[in-house]
Design a protein around this motif. Sequence first.
Motif, mmCIF file in Angstrom:
data_model
loop_
_atom_site.group_PDB
_atom_site.id
_atom_site.type_symbol
_atom_site.label_atom_id
_atom_site.label_comp_id
_atom_site.label_asym_id
_atom_site.label_seq_id
_atom_site.Cartn_x
_atom_site.Cartn_y
_atom_site.Cartn_z
ATOM 1 N N LEU A 81 118.062 24.453 49.896
ATOM 2 C CA LEU A 81 118.626 25.710 50.149
ATOM 3 C C LEU A 81 120.010 25.883 49.586
ATOM 4 C CD1 LEU A 81 117.736 28.798 51.015
ATOM 5 C CD2 LEU A 81 118.663 28.136 53.307
ATOM 6 N N VAL A 82 120.593 26.726 48.817
ATOM 7 C CA VAL A 82 121.859 27.036 48.593
ATOM 8 C C VAL A 82 122.210 28.655 48.703
ATOM 9 C CG1 VAL A 82 121.618 25.199 46.572
ATOM 10 C CG2 VAL A 82 121.426 27.538 46.155
ATOM 11 N N LEU A 83 123.635 28.684 48.970
ATOM 12 C CA LEU A 83 123.880 29.999 48.919
ATOM 13 C C LEU A 83 124.790 30.508 47.472
ATOM 14 C CD1 LEU A 83 125.776 31.506 52.230
ATOM 15 C CD2 LEU A 83 126.340 32.394 49.741
ATOM 16 N N SER A 84 124.347 31.272 46.879
ATOM 17 C CA SER A 84 124.690 31.718 45.553
ATOM 18 C C SER A 84 126.026 32.775 45.671
ATOM 19 C CB SER A 84 123.841 31.828 44.524
ATOM 20 O OG SER A 84 124.198 32.274 43.333
ATOM 21 N N LEU A 85 126.743 32.824 45.254
ATOM 22 C CA LEU A 85 127.905 34.053 45.712
ATOM 23 C C LEU A 85 127.922 34.717 44.128
ATOM 24 C CD1 LEU A 85 130.921 32.267 47.310
ATOM 25 C CD2 LEU A 85 128.943 33.762 48.418
ATOM 26 N N ASP A 86 127.487 36.119 44.181
ATOM 27 C CA ASP A 86 127.443 36.833 42.990
ATOM 28 C C ASP A 86 129.000 37.515 42.827
ATOM 29 O OD1 ASP A 86 124.935 36.420 42.188
ATOM 30 O OD2 ASP A 86 124.329 37.695 43.702
ATOM 31 N N ALA A 87 129.560 37.839 43.893
ATOM 32 C CA ALA A 87 131.148 38.360 43.755
ATOM 33 C C ALA A 87 131.889 38.069 44.932
ATOM 34 C CB ALA A 87 130.777 40.042 43.417
ATOM 35 N N VAL A 88 132.852 37.709 44.756
ATOM 36 C CA VAL A 88 134.058 37.618 45.660
ATOM 37 C C VAL A 88 135.335 38.201 45.216
ATOM 38 C CG1 VAL A 88 135.589 36.081 47.076
ATOM 39 C CG2 VAL A 88 133.316 35.318 46.373
ATOM 40 N N TYR A 89 135.534 39.435 45.839
ATOM 41 C CA TYR A 89 136.738 40.205 45.424
ATOM 42 C C TYR A 89 137.731 40.844 46.590
ATOM 43 C CZ TYR A 89 138.961 44.259 43.037
ATOM 44 O OH TYR A 89 139.883 44.988 42.517
ATOM 45 N N VAL A 90 138.821 40.811 46.126
ATOM 46 C CA VAL A 90 139.804 41.225 47.105
ATOM 47 C C VAL A 90 140.819 42.323 46.178
ATOM 48 C CG1 VAL A 90 141.858 40.819 48.454
ATOM 49 C CG2 VAL A 90 140.257 39.080 48.517
ATOM 50 N N ARG A 91 141.066 43.651 46.968
ATOM 51 C CA ARG A 91 141.824 44.645 46.126
ATOM 52 C C ARG A 91 143.285 43.969 46.039
ATOM 53 N NH1 ARG A 91 139.554 49.697 46.813
ATOM 54 N NH2 ARG A 91 138.122 49.999 48.432
ATOM 55 N N PRO A 92 143.779 44.277 44.786
ATOM 56 C CA PRO A 92 144.849 43.583 44.327
ATOM 57 C C PRO A 92 146.084 43.769 45.226
ATOM 58 C CG PRO A 92 144.033 44.950 42.464
ATOM 59 C CD PRO A 92 143.101 45.085 43.721
ATOM 60 N N HIS A 93 146.238 44.822 46.118
ATOM 61 C CA HIS A 93 147.584 45.101 46.861
ATOM 62 C C HIS A 93 147.229 44.293 48.233
ATOM 63 C CE1 HIS A 93 144.831 48.410 48.338
ATOM 64 N NE2 HIS A 93 145.174 48.307 49.358
ATOM 65 N N GLN A 94 145.970 43.849 48.373
ATOM 66 C CA GLN A 94 145.768 43.118 49.646
ATOM 67 C C GLN A 94 145.620 41.549 49.357
ATOM 68 O OE1 GLN A 94 145.923 44.390 52.447
ATOM 69 N NE2 GLN A 94 144.897 46.544 52.430
ATOM 70 N N ARG A 95 146.036 41.196 48.292
ATOM 71 C CA ARG A 95 146.141 39.670 48.134
ATOM 72 C C ARG A 95 147.016 38.951 48.753
ATOM 73 N NH1 ARG A 95 143.872 40.783 41.781
ATOM 74 N NH2 ARG A 95 141.777 41.648 42.373
ATOM 75 N N ARG A 96 146.882 37.624 48.630
ATOM 76 C CA ARG A 96 148.061 36.672 48.880
ATOM 77 C C ARG A 96 148.204 36.926 50.637
ATOM 78 N NH1 ARG A 96 149.652 33.790 45.103
ATOM 79 N NH2 ARG A 96 149.663 34.461 42.850
ATOM 80 N N ARG A 97 147.349 37.343 51.574
ATOM 81 C CA ARG A 97 147.446 37.634 52.740
ATOM 82 C C ARG A 97 146.472 36.804 53.527
ATOM 83 N NH1 ARG A 97 148.145 43.753 53.844
ATOM 84 N NH2 ARG A 97 148.640 43.094 56.033
ATOM 85 N N GLY A 98 145.351 35.822 52.915
ATOM 86 C CA GLY A 98 144.522 35.121 53.429
ATOM 87 C C GLY A 98 143.199 35.779 53.693
ATOM 88 N N LEU A 99 143.097 37.175 53.079
ATOM 89 C CA LEU A 99 141.738 37.645 53.333
ATOM 90 C C LEU A 99 140.833 36.737 52.426
ATOM 91 C CD1 LEU A 99 140.789 40.178 54.517
ATOM 92 C CD2 LEU A 99 141.147 41.371 52.254
ATOM 93 N N GLY A 100 140.902 36.058 51.126
ATOM 94 C CA GLY A 100 139.923 35.338 50.539
ATOM 95 C C GLY A 100 139.557 34.121 51.306
ATOM 96 N N HIS A 101 140.500 33.648 51.973
ATOM 97 C CA HIS A 101 140.208 32.502 52.694
ATOM 98 C C HIS A 101 139.322 32.806 53.928
ATOM 99 C CE1 HIS A 101 140.914 29.062 55.586
ATOM 100 N NE2 HIS A 101 141.382 28.444 54.441
ATOM 101 N N ALA A 102 139.669 33.916 54.607
ATOM 102 C CA ALA A 102 138.774 34.278 55.699
ATOM 103 C C ALA A 102 137.494 34.637 55.304
ATOM 104 C CB ALA A 102 139.574 35.453 56.387
#
Length: 222
Positions: A81-102
């Motif tokens: 079993l695998v988890l396949s990610l179709d989309a990972v997206y963060v709005r431009p003005h919210q980037r570099r705040r650790g949201l993608g990591h979370a």
Amino acid sequence: MHVRRASSSDLEDLVDLCLQARAESGVGRQLCSDDRALLRDQLAVLASVPDGVTLVATCDGEPAGMVLGRLLGPGLLSGTLVLSLDAVYVRPHQRRRGLGHAMLQSVAELADAAGATDVYAAPLPGSRGMQRFLARLGFAPAAAHRTVGTGALLRRLALDVPAPARRPASRGLEDLIERRRRARARAAGEPERARQTGASMSMQVSRAVHRRLPSASSTTTS
């Protein structure tokens, strides 16, 4: 900053995030449709199926990012079993705040709870920031995808007619050996045929001369 599973009340926010990602990516329909109603229906289905993964991230109460994916397998090509990610997206003005990591932390926990052995991600072409982010977290290249329009594929197939198959090289070699064998047989038979032909011609000449000689008992008197 908060990451949670999306609910029906988040559908419009997810649609907005999908359309913003589509406009930013530059690959258009490869990411999603630009039809809001269709996108809403697709996201609703993804959120409702047991193997669907729809996460929404908020920052100060504002929708700031999303994760869309599916739990896949085991199947014909994979025994796990695998988890396949179709989309990972963060709005431009919210980037570099650790949201993608979370968001990826939530993905990893979800995959672990489901028993998924691997997490797959397919970042869009040209998304260098996402490529670097995933590489930093240990994502390594696994496969390459190519895409073509169905109509274009049908046209190319109609033009790309396969050339007639060539005979195997081994068969061509056998033919060459057989031709040489026949040539040697013909060459060996030529002297015998010439001798037989010469003997036959000598007998014919001898008979012709014999018929034309005058008889020994013939005489003339005056």
